[in-house]
Design a protein around this motif. Structure first.
Motif, PDB file in Angstrom:
ATOM      1  N   GLY A   1     -41.719  96.268  61.590  1.00  0.00           N
ATOM      2  CA  GLY A   1     -40.980  95.223  60.658  1.00  0.00           C
ATOM      3  C   GLY A   1     -39.847  95.749  60.095  1.00  0.00           C
ATOM      4  O   GLY A   1     -39.000  95.210  59.307  1.00  0.00           O
TER       5      GLY A   1
ATOM      6  N   GLY B   1     -36.886  96.453  61.103  1.00  0.00           N
ATOM      7  CA  GLY B   1     -35.484  95.722  61.082  1.00  0.00           C
ATOM      8  C   GLY B   1     -35.370  94.222  60.865  1.00  0.00           C
ATOM      9  O   GLY B   1     -34.323  93.414  61.230  1.00  0.00           O
ATOM     10  N   THR B   2     -36.469  93.548  60.068  1.00  0.00           N
ATOM     11  CA  THR B   2     -36.748  92.137  59.915  1.00  0.00           C
ATOM     12  C   THR B   2     -35.321  91.742  59.067  1.00  0.00           C
ATOM     13  O   THR B   2     -34.976  92.518  58.198  1.00  0.00           O
TER      14      THR B   2
ATOM     15  N   ILE C   1     -36.360  92.953  69.077  1.00  0.00           N
ATOM     16  CA  ILE C   1     -37.343  91.989  68.241  1.00  0.00           C
ATOM     17  C   ILE C   1     -38.597  92.971  68.043  1.00  0.00           C
ATOM     18  O   ILE C   1     -39.121  92.621  67.133  1.00  0.00           O
TER      19      ILE C   1
ATOM     20  N   GLY D   1     -38.566  94.190  65.129  1.00  0.00           N
ATOM     21  CA  GLY D   1     -38.332  93.134  63.967  1.00  0.00           C
ATOM     22  C   GLY D   1     -37.030  92.516  63.825  1.00  0.00           C
ATOM     23  O   GLY D   1     -36.683  91.575  63.185  1.00  0.00           O
ATOM     24  N   ALA D   2     -36.249  92.923  64.497  1.00  0.00           N
ATOM     25  CA  ALA D   2     -34.490  92.508  64.248  1.00  0.00           C
ATOM     26  C   ALA D   2     -34.421  90.991  65.218  1.00  0.00           C
ATOM     27  O   ALA D   2     -35.103  90.880  65.922  1.00  0.00           O
TER      28      ALA D   2
END
Ligand code: SF4
Lengths: 199, 474
Positions: free
Chosen positions: B202, B204-205, B232, B235-236
């Motif tokens: 999570g 890089g969310t 992804i 989290g990006a």
């Protein structure tokens, strides 16, 4: 899209962090070309034994897991794939909101487009919710962006104002986007020569 | 995603692409962004086409849209019909929808068929500075070209089909600086696995990552795609790398890349894209390439990674009760114990493929390890090229002979055991070393257990019959 009306419900706790979309609905069910009939496949591999019988201790198979409209999940819910089948399965099962400390970006976007409200709460509230008695109900007031706990405490949660409006009115984005036709046409005209058309 | 800033201000790569695609902005609403390239596949599109039909809408820009079949298709002989009736219907539906709405479709029998994130770049559809979307989270792959590329859900697929636009809020900017020189046996895959192990899945969310630094610049385009592919998993929303001569050389001459004067004009535009010197990011992180080792995941998400010589963390190392429970759950699912190494753990299957690592350089790297060696007879080793083009190139270089001589199964292009929708799957309890991007429970088949690694590590493990350190073979 259905309008999101005020909600009062028990919580279905699923105290696992990083619940990914492959758990919410495994990929083998993505061969469908419709949106229907996904409720049986929700959390399928946690919910059923190999012979198709229910695992008695999984929360959705207990009385507590039935008839409630709010899922209370661990941190970082919905990570993984972009499959909108995840919110479709959750809403078809009967959920209208999911509470966590954070949501993966694509899942959050997908949920909002299906009248499934992702509610982000601070860690202390999150921990407290897990300790509530089984029959305790919480209220969700989307208009005021408040989650109201059984003791009356109101916890504010963030919602994108545009998405909130769509939820309250029960309209999707596409109508709004299509009204911007003149801007889209003007933009396209400005890009003739720099758009890489495949024709 | 990456918010517009006042003109004249220093901007990042993602902000420049964002600014160049704003169609409409008004208070209270997200920005309306124009999409330069919309990639479509069979799994996330049928309900979107049904939606268009229900509203009586057309596809606004079929000329900026491309489709292929990759997820549900078998990787066996393509002259045979698809045995799985549901999958066959989904693939047929894609072709029907594309025909009805006028979208070019590189379907099952096309000589350009392949995994959507492999064919976009190889045919030259993906270019620097573009906005690229697809109903698939690994769309981040295309960010390797300096495109702003991200995955969307089916409702958004419908929006883009109808309007060629998408409503988006800006993301925060996150720069990942990878400096130094990778040691022998350490690859692009190891960079991204090390990053995700460091920041968590999570971590890089809400951000768009930009990968920068000397170790990124030294990667070829295929390595850069591997890194961006897994943004992804941290989290990006997207991962990006500034275009440079490596990018331009890769693109020049590709079927859908600009030609002649248009090429020169495009390169001049693309050269303006890199992040301005001194532009601020919301967050920065450093990875030292000099000290990286080959990486392997031990658990049930891509953040659960360790250096190949490392030990699995103990469940008691979790920050709080739920974290400890989640770690214990992952260990139990994987049948592993904290405090022990993964190195030497017996395996049943090796999968070399997926949009992360199925390109020609990945196959070459695996073949270099396998050449003149045999895979352990108890390991089922599948090599699945990312596209028909990759397959042709591999044949031209004699790679299938190397794989077959080593005892591997050389198959037709598709997603295959990355997602296990097509019958290529693990049996319950089996262990695989896989070059794909996800090790979630059941991802490669119900009850299957996945160790994620580079093609080199996968090849070395196939030979050993257990998780192996490729450096012992180099
Ligand atoms: S190879 Fe795997 S991750 Fe990539 S597009 Fe296919 S299913 Fe998704």
């Amino acid at each position: 899209m259905k309008p999101f009306i005020a909600l009062e419900s028990r919580l279905v706790p699923l105290p696992t962090n990083d619940i990914d979309t492959d758990q919410i609905i495994p990929a083998r069910f993505l061969k469908t070309t419709s949106k229907e009939g996904l409720d049986k496949q929700l959390f399928c591999d946690w919910r059923y034994n190999a012979d198709g019988s229910e695992k008695p201790d999984f929360i959705l198979n207990t009385p507590r897991g039935k008839g409630a409209e709010i899922l209370l999940a661990g941190d970082n819910f919905g990570c993984g794939s972009s499959r909108e089948h995840a919110p479709w399965a959750l809403t078809q099962f009967g959920f209208r909101a999911v509470i966590s400390t954070s949501f993966a970006d694509i899942f959050k976007n997908n949920a909002l487009k299906n009248s499934l409200l992702p509610i982000v709460v601070p860690a202390d509230v999150h921990a407290k919710l897990f300790t509530l008695p089984e029959d305790a109900k919480v209220q969700v007031d989307l208009k005021a962006q408040k989650l109201i706990l059984p003791d009356g405490t109101a916890v504010e949660f963030p919602v994108d104002p545009f998405a909130k409006n769509c939820l309250l009115e029960g309209v999707d984005e596409l109508g709004w986007i299509l009204k911007q036709e003149s801007s889209i046409a003007a933009y396209e005209a400005s890009r003739i020569g720099t758009l890489n058309t495949l024709a | 995603m990456s918010g517009s800033v006042k003109s004249g201000a220093l901007r990042t790569l993602s902000q420049k692409v964002w600014d160049g695609h704003i169609v409409h902005e008004e208070p209270g609403a997200p920005s309306l962004l124009f999409i330069d390239l919309h990639l479509v596949h069979e799994v996330t599109s049928p309900q979107a086409f049904s939606g268009l039909r229900a509203r009586g809408l057309k596809v606004r820009r079929p000329d900026l849209t491309v489709a292929t079949a990759d997820h549900s298709i078998p990787t066996t002989d393509r002259s045979l019909p698809i045995l799985d009736k549901v999958a066959a219907a989904q693939v047929a539906k894609l072709e029907e929808n594309c025909k009805e709405f006028g979208i070019p479709c590189y379907g099952l029998h096309s000589s350009h068929q392949g995994i959507v994130h492999v064919i976009g770049p190889e045919l030259g559809f993906t270019q620097p500075g573009m906005t690229v979307v697809c109903g698939d989270s690994h769309t981040a792959t295309h960010g390797a070209f300096g495109a702003l590329a991200f995955g969307i859900g089916t409702s958004e697929v419908e929006n883009v089909l109808a309007s060629q636009c998408l409503l988006q809020r800006p993301s925060k900017t996150f720069r990942v600086n990878v400096n130094g020189v990778l040691r022998n046996g350490v690859t692009a895959k190891d960079i991204i696995l090390a990053l995700i192990a460091k920041i968590g899945i999570g971590g890089g969310t809400g951000t768009v990552m930009e990968y920068a630094g000397s170790a990124i610049r030294a990667l070829d385009m295929e390595g850069r795609m591997t890194v961006c592919n897994m943004a992804i998993e941290g989290g990006a929303r997207a991962g990006m790398i500034a275009p440079d001569d490596t990018t331009f050389q890769y693109l020049n001459g590709r079927p859908f890349a600009p030609k002649g004067e248009a090429w020169d004009a495009a390169v001049a535009r693309w050269k303006q894209l890199p992040t301005d010197e001194g532009a601020a990011f919301d967050r920065d992180i450093d990875i030292d390439a000099n000290t990286l080792e080959p990486m392997i995941t031990w658990g049930t998400n891509p953040g659960m990674g360790i250096p190949i010589t490392g030990v699995i963390p103990d469940a008691s190392s979790g920050a709080d009760a739920m974290a400890r429970e989640s770690l214990a759950k992952a260990l139990a699912y994987m049948g592993l114990e904290g405090g022990k190494p993964v190195l030497g753990h017996p395996i049943d299957v090796v999968f070399i493929g997926s949009c992360t690592n199925s390109r020609i350089s990945d196959l070459r790297a695996a073949a270099a390890v396998l050449k003149g060696r045999k895979v352990n007879p108890k390991v089922r080793t599948m090599v699945v090229p990312g596209s028909q083009e990759v397959k042709r190139q591999a044949i031209a270089e004699g790679l299938p002979e190397i794989f077959r001589a080593a005892g591997c199964d050389w198959r037709e292009p598709g997603c295959s055991m990355c997602i296990a929708m097509n019958g290529d799957q693990l049996s319950p309890g089996e262990y695989s070393v896989s070059t794909s991007n996800r090790n979630f429970e059941g991802r490669q088949g119900k009850g299957g257990r996945t160790f994620l690694a580079s093609p080199q590590t996968a090849a070395a493990s196939a030979i050993a019959g257990a998780v192996a350190d490729v450096r012992t073979l180099l």
